[in-house]
Structure formats: C-alpha cells, structure tokens
Design an enzyme around this catalytic site. Sequence first.
Site, PDB file in Angstrom:
ATOM      1  N   ASP A 194     -30.111   7.422 -14.644  1.00  0.00           N
ATOM      2  CA  ASP A 194     -30.503   8.830 -14.659  1.00  0.00           C
ATOM      3  C   ASP A 194     -29.285   9.717 -14.366  1.00  0.00           C
ATOM      4  OD1 ASP A 194     -32.811   7.163 -14.210  1.00  0.00           O
ATOM      5  OD2 ASP A 194     -33.952   8.964 -13.772  1.00  0.00           O
ATOM      6  N   HIS A 237     -29.793  13.518 -14.960  1.00  0.00           N
ATOM      7  CA  HIS A 237     -30.572  14.679 -14.506  1.00  0.00           C
ATOM      8  C   HIS A 237     -29.754  15.953 -14.325  1.00  0.00           C
ATOM      9  CE1 HIS A 237     -34.583  13.150 -14.272  1.00  0.00           C
ATOM     10  NE2 HIS A 237     -34.218  12.092 -13.552  1.00  0.00           N
ATOM     11  N   ASP A 242     -33.004   9.936 -19.105  1.00  0.00           N
ATOM     12  CA  ASP A 242     -33.126  11.043 -18.141  1.00  0.00           C
ATOM     13  C   ASP A 242     -31.794  11.766 -17.957  1.00  0.00           C
ATOM     14  OD1 ASP A 242     -35.789  10.505 -17.924  1.00  0.00           O
ATOM     15  OD2 ASP A 242     -35.797  10.248 -15.754  1.00  0.00           O
ATOM     16  N   ASP A 278     -33.178  17.893 -16.980  1.00  0.00           N
ATOM     17  CA  ASP A 278     -34.147  18.284 -15.937  1.00  0.00           C
ATOM     18  C   ASP A 278     -33.587  18.052 -14.533  1.00  0.00           C
ATOM     19  OD1 ASP A 278     -36.081  19.168 -17.715  1.00  0.00           O
ATOM     20  OD2 ASP A 278     -37.129  17.242 -17.771  1.00  0.00           O
ATOM     21  N   ARG A 279     -34.187  18.760 -13.584  1.00  0.00           N
ATOM     22  CA  ARG A 279     -33.874  18.682 -12.158  1.00  0.00           C
ATOM     23  C   ARG A 279     -32.550  19.371 -11.808  1.00  0.00           C
ATOM     24  NH1 ARG A 279     -38.678  16.926  -9.728  1.00  0.00           N
ATOM     25  NH2 ARG A 279     -39.358  14.952 -10.611  1.00  0.00           N
ATOM     26  N   ASN A 304     -38.160   9.166 -19.773  1.00  0.00           N
ATOM     27  CA  ASN A 304     -39.412   9.922 -19.803  1.00  0.00           C
ATOM     28  C   ASN A 304     -39.182  11.434 -19.795  1.00  0.00           C
ATOM     29  OD1 ASN A 304     -38.596   9.332 -16.959  1.00  0.00           O
ATOM     30  ND2 ASN A 304     -40.369  10.599 -16.444  1.00  0.00           N
ATOM     31  N   HIS A 305     -37.996  11.873 -19.357  1.00  0.00           N
ATOM     32  CA  HIS A 305     -37.701  13.309 -19.377  1.00  0.00           C
ATOM     33  C   HIS A 305     -37.184  13.780 -20.731  1.00  0.00           C
ATOM     34  CE1 HIS A 305     -38.214  14.792 -15.180  1.00  0.00           C
ATOM     35  NE2 HIS A 305     -38.240  13.492 -14.956  1.00  0.00           N
ATOM     36  N   HIS A 337     -35.798   2.451 -19.873  1.00  0.00           N
ATOM     37  CA  HIS A 337     -35.782   3.432 -18.791  1.00  0.00           C
ATOM     38  C   HIS A 337     -36.786   3.093 -17.701  1.00  0.00           C
ATOM     39  CE1 HIS A 337     -35.220   7.196 -16.712  1.00  0.00           C
ATOM     40  NE2 HIS A 337     -36.530   7.343 -16.673  1.00  0.00           N
ATOM     41  N   ARG A 364     -47.735   7.451 -10.464  1.00  0.00           N
ATOM     42  CA  ARG A 364     -47.196   8.602 -11.195  1.00  0.00           C
ATOM     43  C   ARG A 364     -48.259   9.276 -12.060  1.00  0.00           C
ATOM     44  NH1 ARG A 364     -41.405   8.439 -11.568  1.00  0.00           N
ATOM     45  NH2 ARG A 364     -40.496   6.437 -10.937  1.00  0.00           N
ATOM     46  N   HIS A 391     -35.074   5.153 -13.680  1.00  0.00           N
ATOM     47  CA  HIS A 391     -36.377   5.790 -13.439  1.00  0.00           C
ATOM     48  C   HIS A 391     -36.727   6.037 -11.974  1.00  0.00           C
ATOM     49  CE1 HIS A 391     -40.203   7.261 -14.733  1.00  0.00           C
ATOM     50  NE2 HIS A 391     -40.918   6.203 -14.429  1.00  0.00           N
TER      51      HIS A 391
END
Length: 254
Positions: free
Chosen positions: A1, A3, A29, A32-33, A61-62, A111, A159, A186
């Site tokens: 990740d 991010h 990923d 995001d974040r 997943n992002h 992922h 989740r 993840h």
Amino acid sequence: DIHGQFSDLMELFELGGKAPETNYLFLGDYVDRGYYSVECVTLLVALKVRYPARITLLRGNHESRQITQIYGFYDECLKKYGNAGVWKLFTDLFDYFPVAALVEGQMFCCHGGLSPYFDTLDHVRLLDRMVEVPSEGPLCDLLWSDPREYGQGWGTSPRGTGHIFGPDVSEQFCHANGLNTVARAHQMVMDGFSWTHDQKVLTVFSAPNYCYRCGNRACIMEVDEHLKQTFLQFDRAPRKGEPYTTRYAPDYFD
C-alpha cells in the site's frame, strides 16, 4: 500500500533502487488516505509506461470508483483540477490493472487474499477483471479478503465485504498450486511486514506512519533469483517544512 504518501514513495525508491535497475511489483492501494494520491499514481503509471517489463501494478480495493469517492482521491482530483475528469480517466484505467501475479511459479501475489470461489490458479486466470470491483465474488475477495488470526476455514470479514480465511485454506491452496507463499498487502502492520499461517501468508505494507498518525514502519520485500526473501524496513520521510520526529509508542512490555 502507498495510499497517496508521495514523499514515502520516494523514500521507497531510494531504498529499493530506481527503475529500471530494479524490478518492482506493487500490490495495490496507490490512492486515498494520503494527500498526494494524484502524484503517486501518476508517477507509478508513468514508470509503467516507460518501463513496462520492469514495473507491475496490481489493483487494490482502493482502485475503484466507489471507494475513491469516499476516501479522498475523488476530492483531491476536484481540488487540484477543478473537475472530475482526471479521476474518471484514472478509475477507467484501474479496470485494466491485473489483480494477481505469480513470481517464479511459487509466490502468489494479490492485494487482499484468497476466496472460496476459486481453488486453482487457472480459475484466477479466467476471471473477467476489466470491471468495477464488485461487492462479492472471487474478484472482490482477491482485493478485500484477509487471513484470520484464529480458527479454520472461511469466515465473514469484519470489513463488510470479502472473507477471512484460515491456515487450512492457505495450506490447501498452496499445496494444490505448487506454491510456497501467498504475498499480499491490505492490512497495516506495525513492522511493515508480518508472517501468518505457518509462514504461508505474508503481509507487506509500504506506507510508513499510515494516515500520518499510526507510527508504523514500512517495508519492501526483496526477492532474489533463488526466491530468497530480504525485508527492507523504512520509516516515514519528513514532509517539506517539518522536522523529522518519530511517533513510535514505547515498548512498555519488553
């Protein structure tokens, strides 16, 4: 990740080596974040275009339309470009990202994790991946599932989507497909990497001080031609204009 933590992505390349001298397999990923998702994903896609045989970008997943509208990438694109055009181009591109990779026939990379909807690599190869990430099914699980710490078999993921899978599932999947390891991302882990399921499942997380507050280290897994694994841990890079400080909790229980 990754991010959206651009300065930490630069730190990763400083530690692991610049492309094309080093081959990279990223596990998803990228957005995001963090505050710099646009910069992170633009650089990685540019490197993929420039060195297509040296850079592999798996889908996380992002990398989806729904999730990026919630966790920051959509809003970042609006702020930086004034409209959603760049967001739409990238999310359309994400549909083309591969969802799994196989290293030397022995290390299965994705992922998230495994799925009750497939038990062989051939099943994964037959998936129609050029779609928005669904809320259930094998494609969803590859991007959303997690290894469970306790218990066997399959369970419902906390989740809200994907599954949790036990060590018996990992053992069976590896045995059936001639694998040594399932490598995935993840989940934030404090040391940047974590083995589970009798060292059949490896989690690697490459966003240090996740969300700028978690205090975790990050890691790159280096794999040589004999599949020997070396773990390169690194701390967050200081952002422009701020001093470098660590935020690790003291080891009270050592």
